[in-house]
Write a protein that holds these residues in place. Structure first.
Motif, PDB file in Angstrom:
ATOM      1  N   UNK A  23      18.829  -6.402 -24.945  1.00  0.00           N
ATOM      2  CA  UNK A  23      18.272  -7.757 -25.052  1.00  0.00           C
ATOM      3  C   UNK A  23      18.966  -8.628 -24.008  1.00  0.00           C
ATOM      4  N   UNK A  24      18.179  -9.208 -23.092  1.00  0.00           N
ATOM      5  CA  UNK A  24      18.754  -9.852 -21.913  1.00  0.00           C
ATOM      6  C   UNK A  24      19.026 -11.340 -22.095  1.00  0.00           C
ATOM      7  N   UNK A  25      18.692 -11.898 -23.254  1.00  0.00           N
ATOM      8  CA  UNK A  25      19.016 -13.298 -23.508  1.00  0.00           C
ATOM      9  C   UNK A  25      18.459 -14.231 -22.448  1.00  0.00           C
ATOM     10  N   UNK A  26      19.311 -15.090 -21.936  1.00  0.00           N
ATOM     11  CA  UNK A  26      18.857 -16.159 -21.044  1.00  0.00           C
ATOM     12  C   UNK A  26      18.426 -15.703 -19.661  1.00  0.00           C
ATOM     13  N   UNK A  27      18.587 -14.417 -19.334  1.00  0.00           N
ATOM     14  CA  UNK A  27      17.942 -13.951 -18.109  1.00  0.00           C
ATOM     15  C   UNK A  27      16.417 -14.096 -18.232  1.00  0.00           C
ATOM     16  N   UNK A  28      15.925 -14.205 -19.466  1.00  0.00           N
ATOM     17  CA  UNK A  28      14.514 -14.508 -19.716  1.00  0.00           C
ATOM     18  C   UNK A  28      14.093 -15.792 -19.015  1.00  0.00           C
ATOM     19  N   UNK A  29      15.011 -16.737 -18.898  1.00  0.00           N
ATOM     20  CA  UNK A  29      14.659 -18.039 -18.317  1.00  0.00           C
ATOM     21  C   UNK A  29      14.148 -17.903 -16.885  1.00  0.00           C
ATOM     22  N   UNK A  30      14.639 -16.939 -16.140  1.00  0.00           N
ATOM     23  CA  UNK A  30      14.152 -16.764 -14.775  1.00  0.00           C
ATOM     24  C   UNK A  30      12.701 -16.280 -14.784  1.00  0.00           C
ATOM     25  N   UNK A  31      12.348 -15.430 -15.720  1.00  0.00           N
ATOM     26  CA  UNK A  31      10.953 -14.995 -15.867  1.00  0.00           C
ATOM     27  C   UNK A  31      10.069 -16.199 -16.208  1.00  0.00           C
ATOM     28  N   UNK A  32      10.540 -17.028 -17.142  1.00  0.00           N
ATOM     29  CA  UNK A  32       9.776 -18.204 -17.547  1.00  0.00           C
ATOM     30  C   UNK A  32       9.610 -19.159 -16.374  1.00  0.00           C
ATOM     31  N   UNK A  33      10.691 -19.394 -15.648  1.00  0.00           N
ATOM     32  CA  UNK A  33      10.621 -20.287 -14.492  1.00  0.00           C
ATOM     33  C   UNK A  33       9.649 -19.760 -13.450  1.00  0.00           C
ATOM     34  N   UNK A  34       9.650 -18.444 -13.245  1.00  0.00           N
ATOM     35  CA  UNK A  34       8.753 -17.853 -12.251  1.00  0.00           C
ATOM     36  C   UNK A  34       7.292 -18.113 -12.602  1.00  0.00           C
ATOM     37  N   UNK A  35       6.936 -18.005 -13.894  1.00  0.00           N
ATOM     38  CA  UNK A  35       5.554 -18.267 -14.285  1.00  0.00           C
ATOM     39  C   UNK A  35       5.208 -19.740 -14.096  1.00  0.00           C
ATOM     40  N   UNK A  36       6.127 -20.634 -14.432  1.00  0.00           N
ATOM     41  CA  UNK A  36       5.864 -22.065 -14.197  1.00  0.00           C
ATOM     42  C   UNK A  36       5.621 -22.318 -12.716  1.00  0.00           C
ATOM     43  N   UNK A  37       6.422 -21.687 -11.852  1.00  0.00           N
ATOM     44  CA  UNK A  37       6.232 -21.888 -10.408  1.00  0.00           C
ATOM     45  C   UNK A  37       4.938 -21.239  -9.927  1.00  0.00           C
ATOM     46  N   UNK A  38       4.499 -20.167 -10.542  1.00  0.00           N
ATOM     47  CA  UNK A  38       3.187 -19.618 -10.217  1.00  0.00           C
ATOM     48  C   UNK A  38       2.089 -20.629 -10.547  1.00  0.00           C
ATOM     49  N   UNK A  86      20.945 -15.373  -9.215  1.00  0.00           N
ATOM     50  CA  UNK A  86      20.675 -14.654 -10.445  1.00  0.00           C
ATOM     51  C   UNK A  86      20.829 -15.530 -11.661  1.00  0.00           C
ATOM     52  N   UNK A  87      21.056 -14.894 -12.800  1.00  0.00           N
ATOM     53  CA  UNK A  87      21.185 -15.613 -14.067  1.00  0.00           C
ATOM     54  C   UNK A  87      21.961 -14.741 -15.031  1.00  0.00           C
ATOM     55  N   UNK A  88      22.612 -15.382 -15.984  1.00  0.00           N
ATOM     56  CA  UNK A  88      23.323 -14.659 -17.034  1.00  0.00           C
ATOM     57  C   UNK A  88      22.531 -14.752 -18.327  1.00  0.00           C
ATOM     58  N   UNK A  89      22.941 -13.957 -19.316  1.00  0.00           N
ATOM     59  CA  UNK A  89      22.278 -13.995 -20.609  1.00  0.00           C
ATOM     60  C   UNK A  89      23.189 -13.549 -21.720  1.00  0.00           C
ATOM     61  N   UNK A  90      23.010 -14.158 -22.886  1.00  0.00           N
ATOM     62  CA  UNK A  90      23.786 -13.757 -24.045  1.00  0.00           C
ATOM     63  C   UNK A  90      23.015 -14.012 -25.326  1.00  0.00           C
ATOM     64  N   UNK A  91      22.826 -12.987 -26.126  1.00  0.00           N
ATOM     65  CA  UNK A  91      22.245 -13.088 -27.455  1.00  0.00           C
ATOM     66  C   UNK A  91      23.054 -12.180 -28.362  1.00  0.00           C
ATOM     67  N   UNK A  92      22.880 -12.283 -29.684  1.00  0.00           N
ATOM     68  CA  UNK A  92      23.678 -11.439 -30.568  1.00  0.00           C
ATOM     69  C   UNK A  92      23.656  -9.968 -30.145  1.00  0.00           C
ATOM     70  N   UNK A  93      24.836  -9.459 -29.797  1.00  0.00           N
ATOM     71  CA  UNK A  93      24.981  -8.064 -29.424  1.00  0.00           C
ATOM     72  C   UNK A  93      25.094  -7.778 -27.948  1.00  0.00           C
ATOM     73  N   UNK A  94      24.788  -8.765 -27.085  1.00  0.00           N
ATOM     74  CA  UNK A  94      24.731  -8.470 -25.652  1.00  0.00           C
ATOM     75  C   UNK A  94      25.164  -9.657 -24.809  1.00  0.00           C
ATOM     76  N   UNK A  95      25.834  -9.334 -23.710  1.00  0.00           N
ATOM     77  CA  UNK A  95      26.203 -10.300 -22.680  1.00  0.00           C
ATOM     78  C   UNK A  95      25.890  -9.622 -21.348  1.00  0.00           C
ATOM     79  N   UNK A  96      25.070 -10.272 -20.508  1.00  0.00           N
ATOM     80  CA  UNK A  96      24.618  -9.615 -19.286  1.00  0.00           C
ATOM     81  C   UNK A  96      24.455 -10.618 -18.156  1.00  0.00           C
ATOM     82  N   UNK A  97      24.360 -10.099 -16.957  1.00  0.00           N
ATOM     83  CA  UNK A  97      24.094 -10.936 -15.787  1.00  0.00           C
ATOM     84  C   UNK A  97      23.618 -10.060 -14.641  1.00  0.00           C
ATOM     85  N   UNK A  98      22.716 -10.615 -13.838  1.00  0.00           N
ATOM     86  CA  UNK A  98      22.228  -9.942 -12.641  1.00  0.00           C
ATOM     87  C   UNK A  98      22.367 -10.880 -11.452  1.00  0.00           C
TER      88      UNK A  98
END
Length: 389
Positions: free
Chosen positions: A89-104, A335-347
């Motif tokens: 579960x990538x947490x807030x890395x989702x925000x980059x996907x959301x932002x990309x659709x808004x920019x589309x 890139x972006x970082x992400x954190x939700x219960x169980x996971x901490x990630x960044x790309x």
């Protein structure tokens, strides 16, 4: 975020610590493991995992190839190193996907970055000191709306659920707006999930699709991200193979892990619900920075940063769904970082093809090893960087 690298003393890791035995591309590397070829990154990974979760992994490389290193385990009480094709579960890395659709949608002339959100969602951002006629789409994307920080969390901090345990985006937005503003729109950066929950409503209004379908149709499927899923409300499953997420604490050389709390993905929705893999995350950010997701003009808007945003540093900042990071090897990464219960990630990816995606399978609420986390990313990106004259 300015990242300074130095020689860190390695902590002792109790339990199995192992590097994945991946063969690198090229005739000279057939008999060598990734850890042997990238010793500094392996050391940084071990130091990070010693302060992080049961396991940790970094998937990195450049334009010529990729490699993966793992330490610890993706499943407690086993010796199973985390692999780049395992779901998390990538947490807030989702925000980059959301932002990309808004920019589309901006590219298509359906949304304007500097239009008030009230033009698209009348009556949604209002009350308790908020006025959607003065908060623009850009403000939401860059966390400069003035919204108070809001981080939903299972059991302790959630909006009112539906009878089936799912959450409506509109109700999540109301919960976030129940906290009074912290600043005037455009006056400063306050990171709040509420911004991206409102953007989820915007996507739904303009596309006439649920946000999980819109992001799947517009980004995930066109890029061929076959191991990336934006789950529908009610779908709590984690596809196999998976990195198991945990809660836990470390006290000296002792630690205790318990499976992460279960929750419905609609709790995080457009702010943090996506499931992906280290390899797919790399592919997504590389495609975005290469101009394959939004137009060149929209990518330039995403890369206009608010300098010295909280948690970044004087040489870096926060763009529209993207963070800018100044590396020790005199290179900028995005890139972006992400954190939700169980996971901490960044790309993070660079324009010359270098990339690094990191995960650990625990989310710390206190004493997070952020400095080790960033040192690991920086080392993976800079260990083999070309020398500058």
């Amino acid at each position: 975020m300015t990242i300074k690298r130095g020689r860190a003393k390695l902590s002792v890791v109790i339990g199995a610590v192992c590097a994945t035995m991946l063969t690198l591309s090229g005739p000279a590397a057939h008999a060598r493991t990734a850890g042997e070829v990238h010793p500094a990154t392996l050391a940084a990974l071990k130091a990070f995992q010693a302060e992080a979760g049961p396991g940790a992994a970094v998937h990195a490389g450049d334009a010529d190839g990729t490699w993966t290193l793992s330490a610890g385990t993706g499943t407690i009480n086993t010796d199973r190193p985390i692999q780049p094709d395992e779901h998390l579960r990538i947490g807030s890395q989702t925000k980059t996907f959301t932002a990309a659709v808004v920019l589309q949608l901006v590219d298509e002339g359906k949304v304007s970055l500097d239009a008030p959100i009230a033009d698209y969602l009348p009556g949604v951002v209002t009350g308790n000191g908020y006025d959607g006629t003065h908060i623009t789409v850009r403000h939401l994307l860059q966390h400069t709306s003035g919204f108070a920080a809001y981080n939903p969390y299972p059991i302790t901090e959630t909006p009112k659920p539906n009878p089936d345990g799912t959450y409506d985006l509109a109700e999540s937005v109301r919960k976030g707006l129940s906290r009074a503003p912290v600043s005037a729109p455009g006056a400063g950066v306050t990171y709040s999930n509420t911004n991206y929950l409102v953007l989820g409503l915007l996507i739904e209004k303009v596309t006439q699709k649920p946000v999980h379908e819109a992001i799947t149709d517009r980004v995930i499927e066109p890029l061929g991200l076959n191991r990336t899923v934006f789950p529908a409300p009610g779908d709590r499953s984690l596809p196999a193979p998976a990195v198991n997420g945990y809660h836990g604490v470390r006290v000296g050389g002792f630690y205790f892990w318990t499976p992460a709390l279960s929750y419905d993905p609609s709790l995080y929705s457009s702010a943090g619900a996506i499931i992906s893999t280290l390899a797919d995350l790399t592919a997504f950010y590389q495609a975005l920075i290469a101009g394959k997701v939004v137009s060149a003009a929209s990518l330039a808007e995403m890369q206009k940063v608010w300098e010295a945003a909280p948690g970044t540093g004087g040489d870096s900042g926060l763009g529209l769904g993207l963070g800018k990071y100044k590396l020790s090897c005199d290179t900028v990464a995005w890139g972006h970082s992400g954190g939700v219960p169980g996971y901490m990630s960044q790309t993070l990816v660079t324009e010359d093809g270098r990339h690094a995606s990191v995960v650990t399978n625990v989310l710390f609420q206190f004493n997070r090893p952020d400095s080790r986390f960033l040192e690991l990313l920086d080392t993976a990106l800079c260990e083999d960087a070309p020398e500058h004259p």
